[in-house]
Each structure stands twice: as structure tokens, then as C-alpha cells.
Design a protein around this motif. Structure first.
Motif, PDB file in Angstrom:
ATOM      1  N   PHE A  22       0.823  -1.202   0.000  1.00  0.00           N
ATOM      2  CA  PHE A  22       0.000   0.000   0.000  1.00  0.00           C
ATOM      3  C   PHE A  22       0.863   1.259   0.000  1.00  0.00           C
ATOM      4  O   PHE A  22       1.881   1.324   0.682  1.00  0.00           O
ATOM      5  CB  PHE A  22      -0.926   0.029   1.223  1.00  0.00           C
ATOM      6  N   LYS A  23       0.427   2.256  -0.756  1.00  0.00           N
ATOM      7  CA  LYS A  23       1.127   3.538  -0.788  1.00  0.00           C
ATOM      8  C   LYS A  23       0.928   4.293   0.524  1.00  0.00           C
ATOM      9  O   LYS A  23       1.851   4.902   1.051  1.00  0.00           O
ATOM     10  CB  LYS A  23       0.605   4.370  -1.965  1.00  0.00           C
ATOM     11  N   TYR A  24      -0.276   4.249   1.061  1.00  0.00           N
ATOM     12  CA  TYR A  24      -0.606   4.923   2.321  1.00  0.00           C
ATOM     13  C   TYR A  24      -0.501   3.882   3.434  1.00  0.00           C
ATOM     14  O   TYR A  24      -1.260   2.911   3.453  1.00  0.00           O
ATOM     15  CB  TYR A  24      -2.011   5.526   2.260  1.00  0.00           C
ATOM     16  N   LYS A  25       0.414   4.085   4.355  1.00  0.00           N
ATOM     17  CA  LYS A  25       0.683   3.112   5.422  1.00  0.00           C
ATOM     18  C   LYS A  25      -0.260   3.343   6.600  1.00  0.00           C
ATOM     19  O   LYS A  25      -0.476   4.473   7.025  1.00  0.00           O
ATOM     20  CB  LYS A  25       2.132   3.215   5.903  1.00  0.00           C
ATOM     21  N   THR A  26      -0.798   2.225   7.114  1.00  0.00           N
ATOM     22  CA  THR A  26      -1.703   2.298   8.252  1.00  0.00           C
ATOM     23  C   THR A  26      -1.315   1.274   9.309  1.00  0.00           C
ATOM     24  O   THR A  26      -0.647   0.289   9.021  1.00  0.00           O
ATOM     25  CB  THR A  26      -3.165   2.045   7.823  1.00  0.00           C
ATOM     26  N   ALA A  27      -1.779   1.530  10.538  1.00  0.00           N
ATOM     27  CA  ALA A  27      -1.473   0.624  11.655  1.00  0.00           C
ATOM     28  C   ALA A  27      -2.617   0.605  12.652  1.00  0.00           C
ATOM     29  O   ALA A  27      -3.249   1.624  12.909  1.00  0.00           O
ATOM     30  CB  ALA A  27      -0.191   1.068  12.353  1.00  0.00           C
ATOM     31  N   CYS A  28      -2.836  -0.573  13.215  1.00  0.00           N
ATOM     32  CA  CYS A  28      -3.761  -0.716  14.341  1.00  0.00           C
ATOM     33  C   CYS A  28      -2.968  -0.579  15.635  1.00  0.00           C
ATOM     34  O   CYS A  28      -1.965  -1.291  15.824  1.00  0.00           O
ATOM     35  CB  CYS A  28      -4.442  -2.081  14.329  1.00  0.00           C
ATOM     36  N   LEU A  29      -3.391   0.327  16.480  1.00  0.00           N
ATOM     37  CA  LEU A  29      -2.847   0.435  17.837  1.00  0.00           C
ATOM     38  C   LEU A  29      -3.691  -0.439  18.742  1.00  0.00           C
ATOM     39  O   LEU A  29      -4.916  -0.463  18.611  1.00  0.00           O
ATOM     40  CB  LEU A  29      -2.935   1.877  18.324  1.00  0.00           C
ATOM     41  N   PHE A  30      -3.028  -1.149  19.659  1.00  0.00           N
ATOM     42  CA  PHE A  30      -3.761  -1.977  20.606  1.00  0.00           C
ATOM     43  C   PHE A  30      -3.448  -1.522  22.019  1.00  0.00           C
ATOM     44  O   PHE A  30      -2.317  -1.157  22.330  1.00  0.00           O
ATOM     45  CB  PHE A  30      -3.419  -3.455  20.415  1.00  0.00           C
ATOM     46  N   PRO A  31      -4.477  -1.572  22.888  1.00  0.00           N
ATOM     47  CA  PRO A  31      -4.299  -1.132  24.281  1.00  0.00           C
ATOM     48  C   PRO A  31      -3.540  -2.170  25.103  1.00  0.00           C
ATOM     49  O   PRO A  31      -3.112  -3.207  24.594  1.00  0.00           O
ATOM     50  CB  PRO A  31      -5.743  -0.993  24.774  1.00  0.00           C
ATOM     51  N   ALA A  32      -3.407  -1.886  26.388  1.00  0.00           N
ATOM     52  CA  ALA A  32      -2.674  -2.775  27.290  1.00  0.00           C
ATOM     53  C   ALA A  32      -3.258  -4.178  27.286  1.00  0.00           C
ATOM     54  O   ALA A  32      -2.519  -5.155  27.336  1.00  0.00           O
ATOM     55  CB  ALA A  32      -2.674  -2.205  28.706  1.00  0.00           C
TER      56      ALA A  32
END
Length: 173
Positions: free
Chosen positions: A83-93
Motif C-alpha cells: 500500500f502507498k498509504y501506510k496504516t497501523a492498528c494500535l492496541f491497548p494494554a
């Protein structure tokens, strides 16, 4: 307890995202933009594009529908298929057991875990799923609480603490 004297904090201002990006553009560093509020996806995308910083900016959120929205708005891929546009899922504790499935559903490039949740096993699972990994750290007050109650080596945020996190195999902090 902050290392910065309170007299300096009283005069400090918080820069806008645009001001931060303009500074970052000069250095070439990768910027992780956390989409915290509702409706932040489109204005953030437009700013990054206006500044011609798509290659330098990644979008992340604890609210996974926000990174899904980025993917819907900008599904373009590079010639290598990434993907050209990079994405990420943040996860909590409290990392859900199905965190990889969640990240796959969101079609993200990376998974971001809190520093003390970056186990070798979790990081290996992330990489085996074809995603990158990053550790995020808490703010100074919460890091102080961690040092007092749970972790002997966190209080000073010294090299040993960061090395422990890096030893998990995580790719970025």
C-alpha cells in the motif's frame, strides 16, 4: 516528575500537526500520525498530501475504523504491491487474543503494541502475518507509575529498558 523545568513548560506551546510535519519533512524521518478524534482521517490525509509527505507519514489509531477509513479513501498500491498509504492498528494494554485477525480485517501494514506487551511470541506472529511492528510507550506520569509498581528498569527510560523492548524483535519504537 518531568525532566524539563516547570518554568519552561509554562512558556511552551504545542505545535500543530502541520508545523510538526514541516519540520519532519526537512529531516526525512517517518512520522506516525495517530488519528485520535472523530473525523480526523480526511483532514490528516489532505495535509499529508498537500505537503507531499505520503512516503513519510503512517496513519494509526486505537479506533480501528479510522485506519479502515484511510484504506477506503486511499487504496492505492505501489508497483511492489504494498500500500502507498501506510496504516497501523494500535492496541491497548489488554491485547485481544484475535489482534492479528483484527489487523488483517483492517488491512493494515503494521501493528503497534504497548511496550510491555511486546513479547517475542506476539512480535513473531505479527511478522509471520506480513505486518510490521512497533512498540508505543506511555507518557512520563504513567511511566513513573510503571516504575514504582511493576518494572524496575523503566523509571529512567534508560538504554537497558529500550533494549529489553527491542529484544522482543519489534521493528520500531
Amino acid at each position: 516528575v518531568y525532566t524539563c523545568p516547570s518554568s519552561r513548560l509554562k512558556k511552551a506551546t504545542i505545535p500543530t500537526l502541520e508545523e510538526v510535519l514541516i519540520e519532519a519533512k526537512q529531516s526525512g524521518i517517518i512520522v506516525k500520525i495517530e488519528l485520535k478524534g472523530p473525523g480526523t482521517e480526511e483532514p490528516s490525509l489532505e495535509l499529508v498530501e498537500r505537503l507531499d509527505m505520503v512516503e513519510q507519514c503512517h496513519f494509526a489509531s486505537f479506533k480501528h475504523e479510522r485506519v479502515e477509513r484511510i484504506r477506503q479513501l486511499r487504496p492505492q498500491r505501489n508497483p511492489d504491491g504494498k500500500f502507498k498509504y501506510k496504516t497501523a492498528c494500535l492496541f491497548p494494554a489488554k491485547v485481544p487474543e484475535d489482534f492479528i485477525e483484527i489487523a488483517k480485517r483492517c488491512d493494515v501494514d503494521e501493528v503497534h503494541l504497548r511496550y510491555d506487551k511486546c513479547t517475542k511470541e506476539r512480535v513473531q506472529i505479527i511478522h509471520e502475518a506480513g505486518m510490521g511492528s512497533m512498540a508505543w510507550f506511555r507518557g512520563p506520569i504513567d511511566m513513573q507509575k510503571d516504575a514504582a509498581k511493576r518494572f524496575d528498569d523503566v523509571g529512567d527510560e534508560d538504554a537497558a529498558m529500550y533494549q529489553t523492548v527491542l529484544n522482543s524483535g519489534v521493528q520500531a519504537v
